[in-house]
Design a protein around this motif. Structure first.
Motif, short mmCIF file in Angstrom:
data_model
loop_
_atom_site.label_atom_id
_atom_site.label_comp_id
_atom_site.label_asym_id
_atom_site.label_seq_id
_atom_site.Cartn_x
_atom_site.Cartn_y
_atom_site.Cartn_z
N THR A 6 -23.83 -13.46 57.40
CA THR A 6 -25.07 -12.83 56.95
C THR A 6 -24.83 -11.36 56.61
N GLU A 7 -24.06 -10.68 57.44
CA GLU A 7 -23.75 -9.26 57.17
C GLU A 7 -22.91 -9.11 55.91
N ILE A 8 -21.98 -10.04 55.69
CA ILE A 8 -21.18 -9.99 54.47
C ILE A 8 -22.05 -10.26 53.25
N ALA A 9 -22.97 -11.21 53.37
CA ALA A 9 -23.90 -11.48 52.27
C ALA A 9 -24.74 -10.25 51.96
N GLU A 10 -25.13 -9.51 52.98
CA GLU A 10 -25.91 -8.29 52.76
C GLU A 10 -25.08 -7.23 52.02
N LEU A 11 -23.80 -7.13 52.38
CA LEU A 11 -22.92 -6.19 51.67
C LEU A 11 -22.83 -6.54 50.19
N LEU A 12 -22.69 -7.82 49.90
CA LEU A 12 -22.60 -8.26 48.51
C LEU A 12 -23.91 -7.99 47.76
N LYS A 13 -25.01 -8.24 48.44
CA LYS A 13 -26.32 -8.03 47.81
C LYS A 13 -26.57 -6.56 47.52
N ASN A 14 -26.12 -5.68 48.42
CA ASN A 14 -26.38 -4.25 48.27
C ASN A 14 -25.39 -3.56 47.34
#
Length: 382
Positions: A6-14
């Motif tokens: 989830t944290e990695i997905a947030e990095l990609l999204k941001n």
């Protein structure tokens, strides 16, 4: 630093990148990452709003779950001919209606035949709920319905998604929304593609990567892409075709890894060389980790031999044993003892002694230190 998916997905999204390209070994978590990313873009709560914000409005994704929407109806009991059915749900109903209404079935067939055979022909039912396949012989005769291979099936499903993506980009490139032939794609923000087709030969895989890169480059600036793959070749072609090798760029290029505690890391990938993703480097890293932890086991001798074989093949040596230190026969015998299967059922090979474990370190250090192939790898991965 370790992270959750989830944290990695947030990095990609941001991240403010048009394309984010991620390499990971199979089984690392690429498909789960695509799901986490989708949930971030369209949280489930949004789909309960009035009107609902459906995930397909903001993100299109291709992964193993996409392929699971297609299944075979063999109906052997009634001797029916095999057909590929499409699982009805809100996404497939929408997808097939779009492609049918826009007359895209011909493009799906064309893409599919390009990567398989121009004689292997899909036939959609009138409502697009199922597909049959036949082999056209060119003499006005066909084979009747066939069940295609798993690889051909994957190609067919990718052809459907690729046709949709092509339609999305051509539609979104019409400047005025009211002039577009459909408004279904107006809110689309992301496309997430996880390992499109793993069954292609190298030539077709390169061509697929080139074609996909062409679509991405032709897409509007506000449409972003995340692509994950386990294929070094696919990664490298995309990296070069998308110009990520220019001007020392490294933003948006990553290596996804899974740690022993079940968490993950996402490391920036420097440069366009795919060598640091290759299996031989994975073997080396596995051996180095076992040596550092004092956990060398019998199977590490097999990995060491595999590493010597790959290096010898690359450098043109007829035998991998030619790369061993001076007492080649003794070292080869020791490796063979742990890598050969016993021929008698009551034979057993003991676990490595401390001295034998040290041999693994000695031979690995020898290989890395004495052959320019590995010295070049050191320079490129630094």
């Amino acid at each position: 630093m370790s992270k959750t998916l989830t944290e990695i997905a947030e990095l990609l999204k941001n991240a403010n990148n048009k394309v984010q390209l991620i390499y990971a070994f199979n089984g690392t978590g690429k498909t789960r990452l695509s799901r986490e990313f989708k949930h971030l873009i369209t949280p489930k709560g949004e789909e309960a709003t009035d009107p609902p914000v459906l995930s397909r409005s903001k993100i299109l994704y291709f992964n193993a779950f996409t392929e699971d929407l297609f299944y075979w109806d063999n109906d052997l009991a009634l001797d029916a001919q095999p057909r590929l059915r499409i699982q009805p749900n809100s996404f497939t109903d929408w997808l097939l209606a779009i492609l049918r209404d826009l007359g895209q079935d011909g493009n799906i067939v064309r893409y599919f035949q390009h990567y398989t055979s121009n004689k292997l022909t899909p036939h959609f039912s009138e409502d697009f709920s199922e597909v049959t396949f036949s082999l056209e012989r060119g003499d006005n005769e066909s084979s009747g319905n066939l069940k295609i291979s798993k690889g051909e099936e994957s190609n067919f499903i990718w052809s459907i998604f690729y046709t949709l993506l092509d339609q999305v980009i051509s539609t979104r490139n019409v400047p005025e929304p009211e002039d577009r032939e459909t408004r279904e794609f107006d809110q689309l923000e992301y496309v997430f593609i996880d390992d499109p087709v793993s069954s292609l030969d190298e030539n077709h895989l390169i061509e697929l990567a080139v074609n996909l890169a062409g679509l991405i480059k032709a897409s509007p600036t506000d449409l972003r892409f995340v692509i994950t793959t386990h294929s070094p070749l696919f990664y490298n072609v995309l990296h070069n075709e998308l110009g990520l090798n220019k001007g020392g760029k490294k933003e948006g290029c990553y290596l996804l890894g899974r740690l022993d505690d079940g968490s993950f890391d996402l490391c920036v990938k420097y440069g366009d060389s795919n060598k640091s993703f290759s299996y031989h480097l994975h073997l080396r890293q596995t051996l180095e980790q076992a040596i550092a932890a004092g956990q060398v086991q019998r199977y590490h001798f097999t990995l060491l031999r595999n590493l010597y074989e790959k290096t010898a093949s690359f450098l043109g040596y007829p035998q991998w044993s030619a790369l061993l230190p001076d007492d080649k026969q003794a070292y080869m015998n020791r490796i063979m003892q742990f890598t050969s299967h016993s021929t008698l059922s009551n034979e057993s090979v003991t676990e490595p002694t401390p001295q034998e474990k040290q041999t693994v370190k000695l031979l690995l250090d020898h290989l890395v230190a004495n052959y320019g192939y590995w010295q070049q790898e050191e320079g490129q991965s630094a």
